[in-house]
Design an enzyme around this catalytic site. Structure first.
Site, PDB file in Angstrom:
ATOM      1  N   LYS A 192       0.893  -1.174   0.000  1.00 52.20           N
ATOM      2  CA  LYS A 192       0.000   0.000   0.000  1.00 52.20           C
ATOM      3  C   LYS A 192       0.930   1.223   0.000  1.00 52.20           C
ATOM      4  O   LYS A 192       1.475   1.599   1.035  1.00 52.20           O
ATOM      5  CB  LYS A 192      -0.872  -0.063   1.254  1.00 52.20           C
ATOM      6  CG  LYS A 192      -2.032   0.918   1.391  1.00 52.20           C
ATOM      7  CD  LYS A 192      -1.827   2.304   0.982  1.00 52.20           C
ATOM      8  CE  LYS A 192      -2.163   3.365   1.988  1.00 52.20           C
ATOM      9  NZ  LYS A 192      -1.914   4.711   1.412  1.00 52.20           N
ATOM     10  N   GLU A 268       8.363   1.209  11.665  1.00 53.26           N
ATOM     11  CA  GLU A 268       9.499   2.138  11.536  1.00 53.26           C
ATOM     12  C   GLU A 268       8.897   3.537  11.547  1.00 53.26           C
ATOM     13  O   GLU A 268       8.166   3.900  10.632  1.00 53.26           O
ATOM     14  CB  GLU A 268      10.245   1.910  10.210  1.00 53.26           C
ATOM     15  CG  GLU A 268      10.878   0.544  10.075  1.00 53.26           C
ATOM     16  CD  GLU A 268      12.018   0.317  11.040  1.00 53.26           C
ATOM     17  OE1 GLU A 268      12.468   1.283  11.692  1.00 53.26           O
ATOM     18  OE2 GLU A 268      12.434  -0.841  11.159  1.00 53.26           O
ATOM     19  N   CYS A 303      13.266  10.514   7.892  1.00 55.05           N
ATOM     20  CA  CYS A 303      13.025  10.057   9.262  1.00 55.05           C
ATOM     21  C   CYS A 303      14.259  10.193  10.141  1.00 55.05           C
ATOM     22  O   CYS A 303      14.142  10.340  11.348  1.00 55.05           O
ATOM     23  CB  CYS A 303      12.519   8.630   9.259  1.00 55.05           C
ATOM     24  SG  CYS A 303      13.593   7.538   8.357  1.00 55.05           S
ATOM     25  N   GLU A 401       8.773  16.311  15.648  1.00 59.09           N
ATOM     26  CA  GLU A 401       9.303  16.044  14.318  1.00 59.09           C
ATOM     27  C   GLU A 401       8.654  17.017  13.336  1.00 59.09           C
ATOM     28  O   GLU A 401       7.430  17.079  13.247  1.00 59.09           O
ATOM     29  CB  GLU A 401       8.976  14.600  13.911  1.00 59.09           C
ATOM     30  CG  GLU A 401       9.557  14.240  12.564  1.00 59.09           C
ATOM     31  CD  GLU A 401       9.246  12.798  12.157  1.00 59.09           C
ATOM     32  OE1 GLU A 401       8.085  12.372  12.276  1.00 59.09           O
ATOM     33  OE2 GLU A 401      10.178  12.113  11.702  1.00 59.09           O
TER      34      GLU A 401
HETATM   35  P1  NAP Z   1       1.837   8.645   7.659  1.00 61.66           P
HETATM   36  O1  NAP Z   1       0.918   9.773   7.516  1.00 61.66           O
HETATM   37  O2  NAP Z   1       1.927   7.931   8.929  1.00 61.66           O
HETATM   38  O3  NAP Z   1       1.467   7.658   6.461  1.00 61.66           O
HETATM   39  C1  NAP Z   1       2.141   6.457   6.242  1.00 61.66           C
HETATM   40  C2  NAP Z   1       1.245   5.476   5.546  1.00 61.66           C
HETATM   41  O4  NAP Z   1       0.137   5.147   6.386  1.00 61.66           O
HETATM   42  C3  NAP Z   1       0.638   6.013   4.247  1.00 61.66           C
HETATM   43  O5  NAP Z   1       0.605   4.980   3.296  1.00 61.66           O
HETATM   44  C4  NAP Z   1      -0.750   6.426   4.701  1.00 61.66           C
HETATM   45  O6  NAP Z   1      -1.701   6.460   3.655  1.00 61.66           O
HETATM   46  C5  NAP Z   1      -1.079   5.342   5.699  1.00 61.66           C
HETATM   47  N1  NAP Z   1      -2.127   5.713   6.645  1.00 61.66           N
HETATM   48  C6  NAP Z   1      -2.555   6.964   6.981  1.00 61.66           C
HETATM   49  N2  NAP Z   1      -3.554   6.901   7.875  1.00 61.66           N
HETATM   50  C7  NAP Z   1      -3.791   5.590   8.121  1.00 61.66           C
HETATM   51  C8  NAP Z   1      -4.705   4.887   8.946  1.00 61.66           C
HETATM   52  N3  NAP Z   1      -5.595   5.516   9.709  1.00 61.66           N
HETATM   53  N4  NAP Z   1      -4.658   3.536   8.946  1.00 61.66           N
HETATM   54  C9  NAP Z   1      -3.773   2.890   8.183  1.00 61.66           C
HETATM   55  N5  NAP Z   1      -2.892   3.493   7.356  1.00 61.66           N
HETATM   56  C10 NAP Z   1      -2.881   4.826   7.338  1.00 61.66           C
HETATM   57  O7  NAP Z   1       3.351   9.050   7.344  1.00 61.66           O
HETATM   58  P2  NAP Z   1       3.898   9.909   6.152  1.00 61.66           P
HETATM   59  O8  NAP Z   1       3.444  11.302   6.411  1.00 61.66           O
HETATM   60  O9  NAP Z   1       3.615   9.275   4.839  1.00 61.66           O
HETATM   61  O10 NAP Z   1       5.476   9.762   6.364  1.00 61.66           O
HETATM   62  C11 NAP Z   1       6.156  10.544   7.230  1.00 61.66           C
HETATM   63  C12 NAP Z   1       6.486   9.802   8.502  1.00 61.66           C
HETATM   64  O11 NAP Z   1       7.179   8.591   8.216  1.00 61.66           O
HETATM   65  C13 NAP Z   1       7.418  10.567   9.386  1.00 61.66           C
HETATM   66  O12 NAP Z   1       6.992  10.525  10.726  1.00 61.66           O
HETATM   67  C14 NAP Z   1       8.745   9.848   9.247  1.00 61.66           C
HETATM   68  O13 NAP Z   1       9.617  10.005  10.309  1.00 61.66           O
HETATM   69  C15 NAP Z   1       8.309   8.450   9.052  1.00 61.66           C
HETATM   70  N6  NAP Z   1       9.338   7.667   8.363  1.00 61.66           N
HETATM   71  C16 NAP Z   1      10.013   6.725   9.085  1.00 61.66           C
HETATM   72  C17 NAP Z   1      11.000   5.954   8.476  1.00 61.66           C
HETATM   73  C18 NAP Z   1      11.721   4.908   9.247  1.00 61.66           C
HETATM   74  O14 NAP Z   1      12.316   4.022   8.647  1.00 61.66           O
HETATM   75  N7  NAP Z   1      11.701   4.929  10.558  1.00 61.66           N
HETATM   76  C19 NAP Z   1      11.278   6.125   7.120  1.00 61.66           C
HETATM   77  C20 NAP Z   1      10.568   7.079   6.416  1.00 61.66           C
HETATM   78  C21 NAP Z   1       9.587   7.828   7.059  1.00 61.66           C
HETATM   79  P3  NAP Z   1      -1.997   7.827   2.845  1.00 61.66           P
HETATM   80  O15 NAP Z   1      -0.760   8.122   2.098  1.00 61.66           O
HETATM   81  O16 NAP Z   1      -3.131   7.486   1.990  1.00 61.66           O
HETATM   82  O17 NAP Z   1      -2.275   8.868   3.888  1.00 61.66           O
END
Ligand code: NAP
Ligand code: MG
Length: 500
Positions: A192, A268, A303, A401
């Site tokens: 996804k 992650e 991240c 963050e």
């Molecule tokens: P996000 O908003 O948490 O979204 C991540 C994924 O989850 C997307 O595919 C999103 O879909 C989906 N999602 C959103 N709401 C959901 C729900 N209620 N139930 C299930 N899935 C849901 O994160 P992001 O804004 O894309 O990415 C930024 C974050 O990722 C930052 O906090 C960053 O630190 C973290 N990150 C961590 C790493 C690591 O390896 N630790 C690496 C990269 C990024 P939609 O796109 O459709 O909203």
């Protein structure tokens, strides 16, 4: 610059790109069951790139059913591991042929600088898939020391149906980190992608099919997180769910698992990583170069972004001068222009979030050393790289963050205070440490509470090193390296009596 084409040539490639826009289920591209679509937007121009299938629960049910059937029939899960390896390597060879196209597609869909996509994201994703492909026939179990009356075999088996929910900041790379080990171990994988950046995942599915990855072993379901992500999280027939994204959404997956089948959850999550300079450092040119990269690589939508630069009070001025000089060489603008190191933010929501944090920083008394404003380049979502000074540990910009091109310089009066401040966070993904004192390097690397500590360089390790967070930066497992495989296998004990 000579390794790159001109911006005009890349723009011409962008116009000629071909990629699927429908969901990939059972080896075919197909509309969402509901017929719904969603827009994919180029954040550097505001233009619509494509209308994509927007999947929902029905599509998840169908994809999981097919993934389970594929797992059971053994066409991928029971293939000889060396054959799986060869097929994944055929897939990566095809990816290499399409490297430039994939890099341009990633850049226009996400706003990332093409230069980084060409030199980092795409080759890095391919190398990661290759690393795990090579491991397919090198990963095996063991025999227990159970004496002469029994043979205890500790066997590794693919876990089954694996779902991966991905973020938008490194769309292809995060897919590779999960798909690599999961496919290599013989699982059926459902991806996804983030809604803002689904195009390269769909292109990958097309190339995977062409390379011979069997239908049903890989599905890609674009669609909203609260529908597709939630349905995968709650599905009773998904065995493992590996998530990369925000801590806030990550928490929901633990609930989804608890409310459904206790599927294994690997998270992650976010970070607030420190860049720690100890008091023996006196030459700041290289340190500043690493610090700029740590703060502004991928527009800070990273991240492991080092958003807290911790520097001895006595070195603050010298470091800051070197840091700002290095940053002035990083140009922001059209991501397809290889001269630019910074592109657009991924979407309007993130753009607004970052600008709000900048205003909060100003309001809470931090001092803007450079940047602090949006950059008006056409309809694009650009923000000046922003550096705050006079930042204290209680200010919002030092605690939360931001996930954008904003970093803070924080002064301390001792090495002990530096390490204590570095650890003063709910996160623990990565930390960078600079010192020329060997004993201090070892002691401080142990004292820092984070999953990856990079010493005298900013980095996240390489394909062989595990990556994941301490504290609220992660849960349940690691990406990358041999360790990542353990999320995607079950361990079975076969205990055999051989006495009679
Ligand atoms: P996000 O908003 O948490 O979204 C991540 C994924 O989850 C997307 O595919 C999103 O879909 C989906 N999602 C959103 N709401 C959901 C729900 N209620 N139930 C299930 N899935 C849901 O994160 P992001 O804004 O894309 O990415 C930024 C974050 O990722 C930052 O906090 C960053 O630190 C973290 N990150 C961590 C790493 C690591 O390896 N630790 C690496 C990269 C990024 P939609 O796109 O459709 O909203
Ligand atoms: Mg997009």
């Amino acid at each position: 610059m000579s390794d790159f084409l001109s911006v005009k040539e890349y723009e011409a490639i962008a116009k000629r790109l071909s990629y699927p826009t429908q969901a990939f289920i059972d080896g075919e591209f197909t509309a969402a069951a509901s017929g719904r679509t969603m827009r994919s937007i180029n954040p550097a121009t505001g233009s619509v790139i494509a209308e994509l299938a927007s999947c929902g629960r029905e599509d998840v049910d169908r994809a999981v059913k097919i993934a389970r059937r594929t797992f059971e029939n053994g066409v991928w899960s029971k293939k000889h591991p060396s054959e799986r390896k060869e097929i994944i390597l055929a897939f990566t060879a095809l990816l290499r042929e399409h490297l430039i196209e994939l890099a341009v597609l990633e850049s226009i869909d996400s706003g990332k600088p093409l230069r980084a996509c060409l030199t980092g994201d795409v080759p890095g994703s391919i190398a990661c898939l290759e690393w795990h492909a090579e491991y397919a026939d090198k990963s095996y179990g063991s025999i227990s020391p159970s004496g002469d009356s029994a043979v205890g075999m500790i066997v590794k088996e693919p876990a089954g149906v694996v779902a991966c929910v991905l973020p938008w900041n490194f769309p292809l790379l995060m897919m590779a980190w999960k798909l690599g080990p999961a496919l290599s171990e013989g699982n059926s994988v459902i991806i996804k992608p983030a809604s803002a950046t689904s195009l390269t995942a769909l292109k990958l599915a097309e190339l995977a099919a062409e390379a011979g990855i069997p239908e049903g072993a890989l599905a890609v379901l674009p669609g909203p997180g609260p529908e597709v992500g939630e349905a995968l999280g709650l599905h009773p027939d998904v065995d493992v769910l590996s998530f990369t994204g925000s801590t806030e959404v990550g928490r929901k997956f633990l609930e989804y698992s608890a409310r459904s089948n206790l599927k294994r959850i690997v998270l992650e999550l976010g970070g607030k990583s420190p860049f720690v300079i100890l008091d023996d450092i006196t030459d700041f040119a290289y340190v500043a170069q690493q610090a700029v990269s740590a703060a502004f690589w991928n527009m800070g939508e990273n991240c492991t972004q080092n958003s807290r630069i911790i520097v001895p009070e006595k070195s603050k001025d010298a470091f800051t001068e070197a840091f700002l000089a290095e940053l002035s060489t990083w140009k922001t603008g059209n991501p397809l222009d290889p001269a630019n190191s910074l592109g657009a933010l991924v979407n309007k929501t993130q753009y607004d979030t970052v600008l709000n944090y900048i205003e909060k920083g100003k309001a809470e008394g931090a001092q803007v050393l450079t940047g602090g404003q949006p950059l008006h380049i056409g309809q694009g979502l650009f923000i000046e790289p922003t550096v705050f000074g006079e930042v204290t540990s209680t200010q919002t910009i030092a605690r939360e963050e931001i996930f954008g091109p904003v970093t803070s310089i924080m002064a301390v009066s001792s090495n002990e205070e530096a390490i204590a401040l570095a650890n003063d966070t709910n996160y623990g993904l990565q930390a960078t440490l600079f010192t020329n004192n060997l004993a201090l390097a070892h002691r401080c690397a142990k004292a820092l509470r984070a999953g990856t500590i990079s010493v005298n360089v900013y980095c996240e390790g390489d394909d062989s090193t595990p990556f994941g967070g301490y504290k609220q930066s992660g849960f349940g497992g690691k990406d990358k390296g041999r360790e990542s495989h353990s999320q995607y296998v079950e361990t079975k004990t076969i205990f055999m009596n051989i006495e009679n």
